[in-house]
Every structure is written in structure tokens, then in C-alpha cells.
Design a protein around this motif. Structure first.
Motif, PDB file in Angstrom:
ATOM      1  N   GLU A 271      17.339  79.471 -27.597  1.00 38.06           N
ATOM      2  CA  GLU A 271      17.910  80.046 -28.807  1.00 38.06           C
ATOM      3  C   GLU A 271      19.399  80.395 -28.632  1.00 38.06           C
ATOM      4  O   GLU A 271      20.187  80.323 -29.561  1.00 38.06           O
ATOM      5  CB  GLU A 271      17.108  81.317 -29.127  1.00 38.06           C
ATOM      6  CG  GLU A 271      17.491  82.009 -30.394  1.00 38.06           C
ATOM      7  CD  GLU A 271      16.644  83.263 -30.555  1.00 38.06           C
ATOM      8  OE1 GLU A 271      15.636  83.405 -29.822  1.00 38.06           O
ATOM      9  OE2 GLU A 271      17.010  84.087 -31.397  1.00 38.06           O
TER      10      GLU A 271
ATOM     11  N   ASP B 252      24.475  77.168 -26.196  1.00 40.12           N
ATOM     12  CA  ASP B 252      25.493  76.733 -27.159  1.00 40.12           C
ATOM     13  C   ASP B 252      25.199  75.298 -27.568  1.00 40.12           C
ATOM     14  O   ASP B 252      24.488  74.552 -26.905  1.00 40.12           O
ATOM     15  CB  ASP B 252      26.886  76.880 -26.563  1.00 40.12           C
ATOM     16  CG  ASP B 252      27.112  75.939 -25.424  1.00 40.12           C
ATOM     17  OD1 ASP B 252      27.857  74.963 -25.598  1.00 40.12           O
ATOM     18  OD2 ASP B 252      26.507  76.148 -24.349  1.00 40.12           O
ATOM     19  N   GLN B 253      25.746  74.915 -28.698  1.00 38.67           N
ATOM     20  CA  GLN B 253      25.542  73.649 -29.370  1.00 38.67           C
ATOM     21  C   GLN B 253      25.731  72.461 -28.436  1.00 38.67           C
ATOM     22  O   GLN B 253      24.912  71.546 -28.388  1.00 38.67           O
ATOM     23  CB  GLN B 253      26.619  73.609 -30.452  1.00 38.67           C
ATOM     24  CG  GLN B 253      26.347  72.770 -31.633  1.00 38.67           C
ATOM     25  CD  GLN B 253      27.502  73.003 -32.625  1.00 38.67           C
ATOM     26  OE1 GLN B 253      27.920  74.140 -32.847  1.00 38.67           O
ATOM     27  NE2 GLN B 253      28.010  71.939 -33.189  1.00 38.67           N
ATOM     28  N   ASN B 254      26.827  72.504 -27.663  1.00 38.80           N
ATOM     29  CA  ASN B 254      27.167  71.407 -26.770  1.00 38.80           C
ATOM     30  C   ASN B 254      26.143  71.223 -25.662  1.00 38.80           C
ATOM     31  O   ASN B 254      25.748  70.113 -25.346  1.00 38.80           O
ATOM     32  CB  ASN B 254      28.509  71.703 -26.113  1.00 38.80           C
ATOM     33  CG  ASN B 254      29.581  70.831 -26.697  1.00 38.80           C
ATOM     34  OD1 ASN B 254      29.338  69.649 -26.929  1.00 38.80           O
ATOM     35  ND2 ASN B 254      30.731  71.409 -26.945  1.00 38.80           N
ATOM     36  N   THR B 255      25.725  72.344 -25.086  1.00 38.33           N
ATOM     37  CA  THR B 255      24.751  72.301 -24.002  1.00 38.33           C
ATOM     38  C   THR B 255      23.436  71.728 -24.518  1.00 38.33           C
ATOM     39  O   THR B 255      22.807  70.889 -23.881  1.00 38.33           O
ATOM     40  CB  THR B 255      24.519  73.722 -23.450  1.00 38.33           C
ATOM     41  OG1 THR B 255      25.761  74.217 -22.946  1.00 38.33           O
ATOM     42  CG2 THR B 255      23.491  73.726 -22.343  1.00 38.33           C
ATOM     43  N   LEU B 256      23.050  72.185 -25.711  1.00 37.69           N
ATOM     44  CA  LEU B 256      21.789  71.747 -26.296  1.00 37.69           C
ATOM     45  C   LEU B 256      21.848  70.248 -26.614  1.00 37.69           C
ATOM     46  O   LEU B 256      20.895  69.498 -26.377  1.00 37.69           O
ATOM     47  CB  LEU B 256      21.514  72.568 -27.557  1.00 37.69           C
ATOM     48  CG  LEU B 256      20.051  72.750 -27.954  1.00 37.69           C
ATOM     49  CD1 LEU B 256      19.195  73.172 -26.781  1.00 37.69           C
ATOM     50  CD2 LEU B 256      19.935  73.765 -29.083  1.00 37.69           C
ATOM     51  N   LEU B 257      22.991  69.793 -27.146  1.00 35.47           N
ATOM     52  CA  LEU B 257      23.180  68.377 -27.465  1.00 35.47           C
ATOM     53  C   LEU B 257      23.052  67.531 -26.197  1.00 35.47           C
ATOM     54  O   LEU B 257      22.359  66.515 -26.187  1.00 35.47           O
ATOM     55  CB  LEU B 257      24.565  68.184 -28.096  1.00 35.47           C
ATOM     56  CG  LEU B 257      24.913  66.744 -28.495  1.00 35.47           C
ATOM     57  CD1 LEU B 257      23.975  66.235 -29.586  1.00 35.47           C
ATOM     58  CD2 LEU B 257      26.361  66.652 -28.966  1.00 35.47           C
TER      59      LEU B 257
END
Lengths: 201, 201
Positions: B183, B186-191
Motif C-alpha cells: 500500500e 511508491d508508484q515506480n517501485t510497484l511498476l
């Protein structure tokens, strides 16, 4: 795993308060990376000179250069010799000096009373303060210990000890800090500010 | 306002990264208060020994004791001599060693490419890495630069430079950090974690 000279330097830094092994490693590798031997040497020289080059003033127990008879403030003819401001630590003196609002003398206790840490009146420079008051001349003692439990206890003990002398004993005002926000002031601070409210003129 | 030896020591500490004048003063007065001249002296001695007692390994450019021919890892017969892990800084080596998951050799670039700071390939130990690969024996290069813009740019540059050799070039996996919370990733890590998803077996 690290070369001995690096590990030793990290260990030494890590013994300083607030510096853990990670920060210590960062500092040491900064010195290594810049290979700024000038900074390493300056730091080393100043450390060697730190203890041997300084002493406490025999009058007020503030820090001074080793070999002096008394500190710059005690030796300054222009300071008001009838007022003594009592502080816990040497660093409190430059803090008060920066206000440009005080021209009297100082007395550094080198700590505060703390039953928990076993610090009793004999561990502080209290006898020496009483001695200075007894010598006469003093008209006012300003108690500027920290606004903490230990600082307040120390202040109350000093007030007691000084009650037999014909001098005024004051302490720094408690209230809202400048630039603060009333909404975010803690309960205790706000209560003190209320109780100590001052008439506007 | 402070005695000269104290001010000099504060100034020297304040030149270290992440240490401002207030922290520096706190450290110096800690040394003064404890009058722990043993700690001051140990720190001073280790600083004097830091630059003169260390050197970079002529093979992998990791830190080693001065006077050694090569560092402990390059000199260790039991390490796998067909794999080189490329890192930015010497401190990255102990970090990887602590995982106990790598038994090859290292190569320390001493920085990462950064047009902003004017750091070009010539400022890093890249020629020396190519030299080691050219000497044969190497089968795999693991690029372990930081997961930052500079680290990625350095990794891509290295991949380019190494494309002419018959070796495998890999880099550390990107994804969710262990113990992390999806949750809050960050966006980049998740991508990256999505794109690099691995088949379960």
C-alpha cells in the motif's frame, strides 16, 4: 571486514552521542572519499587541543582558554557585577549572550539535580555560588535553569539556599515561545502563560 | 565568544556532512563535559591514521590497509574469479558481503555518472573494469549501482561498453523491499515489481 584504520575511526565516531554506526561510517567514508586530509588533520588537531587548551573559569565555571586567570566575562570591567545569571551548562552562556539583553555575570552549575541519575547538590557548583553571594556585592540572582523537571528542582533548591540572603531571586519567564502557534502549544506551556499573564501598558 | 580551542573544534566538526553548527557544538561540549580525553585522543589518533593508513586496492579499488598488494577479497583464493560485482562506493561492498549471498569479486567505480555534477566516465574506474574483462577469465558482470537516475545511467553505459565481450551482464533485481507494505510502495517501485514479476515454482 573493513580495513583496521577505517573500522577504528568508525568506532571512535560512534561513541559520540547521537552518532550511530551507520552515521559514523558515512562520516568516515566522506573523509576518505574527498581524501581531504586537511579536514581530517584539522579535526584531529583541534580534538587534541580541546581538553588541554581549555579550562573552567575559577569564578563562574564557564569555559575559558587554559592558563587564563578568569573568563572573558568575569574579567570584563563593563559587566554589571551585581547580577549573576545561573545556568546549567556552558553552552547556555553563548545562548544568553546572543540575546544582547543581559550584561551581568554568570554561574555555570555543570548539571542539574537529578535523583534518578544520582546527581546531588554536591555534584554541582552550588557551594561556589553561595560563596560568591556571601562575598557581598550581589543584588540579584537570575535562575536560568532549563524548563524541565530537573531544572525546576534545581531552581527551587537554589531559591531555598539563597533565602537567607538579602538579595532578589528571579527566574526566566515561562510562556508562549515567540513565533509559536497558540493552537499547538502544549497544555503545560499554555497553563504557565495564563498564570503568568502580564498587564499590557 | 567561545574559547578558541572550542570554536575551532566546532568549526571542524561542522564541515562534516549532515553536521550543522548546533550538532557540532553538542558533540564538542559532550567531549568537554565528560572530559573524556581518552575518547578525544582516540578519535584524533584514528583520524590521523585514517588517510595515511588506508589505500585503494589496485585491482578492484575497494579500500584496504596501506602497503598491501591487493585487498582481502581480491587476494582470497576461495572467491569465484569469474564474476565481478560492480558498485558505486566502497561502503557498498560490506553491505553486499553481509548478505552472505555473493562469493565473487568486486569493482568499485568510486561514483556514478552525473552530467549535473560533471562526472564523466573518465572520472570513474570504468577503463580499469574493461581492462579486467579484457584480461579474460570473467564470465559475468553484476551491475549493482544504486537504483537512482545516476546509478541507472551508469549501469546502461557499462552495459554498452561491455556489449562487445562474450560475457553475461546482469543487474540487481528491482521490486518490493522485504518487510515493506504494498500500500505504501511508491508508484515506480510497484511498476518495476509488476514488470519484473517472477514465475512461482
Amino acid at each position: 571486514m573493513l580495513p583496521e584504520p577505517i573500522q577504528q575511526c568508525i568506532d571512535a565516531f560512534a561513541r559520540l552521542p547521537g552518532i550511530g554506526p551507520k552515521t559514523a561510517a558515512r562520516l568516515v567514508f566522506y573523509l576518505l572519499r574527498t581524501r581531504d586530509s586537511d579536514l581530517s588533520k584539522k579535526l584531529a588537531d583541534s580534538l587534541l587541543n580541546l581538553i588541554s587548551g581549555t579550562d573552567t573559569c575559577p569564578v563562574c565555571f564557564n569555559m575559558m582558554n587554559a592558563g587564563q586567570e578568569q573568563c572573558g566575562i568575569c574579567g570584563n570591567e563593563n559587566r554589571d557585577r551585581q547580577v549573576i545569571c545561573v545556568v546549567e551548562e556552558p553552552l547556555d552562556v553563548p545562548a544568553l549572550e546572543r540575546t544582547s539583553g543581559y550584561s551581568g555575570l554568570y554561574h555555570v552549575l555543570h548539571g542539574a539535580l537529578s535523583p534518578v541519575e544520582g546527581i546531588t547538590p554536591d555534584d554541582l557548583k552550588i557551594k561556589e555560588l553561595i560563596g560568591r553571594v556571601r562575598a557581598g556585592e550581589i543584588k540579584e540572582i537570575i535562575i536560568a535553569t532549563n524548563p524541565s523537571m530537573e531544572g525546576d528542582a534545581t531552581g527551587m533548591y537554589l531559591q531555598q539556599q539563597l533565602s537567607g540572603f538579602d538579595i532578589k531571586v528571579t527566574r526566566l519567564a515561562r510562556g508562549l515561545p515567540m513565533g509559536g502557534d497558540l493552537e499547538y502549544a502544549d497544555q503545560n506551556t499554555l497553563l504557565r502563560a495564563l498564570m503568568g499573564r502580564q498587564e499590557m501598558d
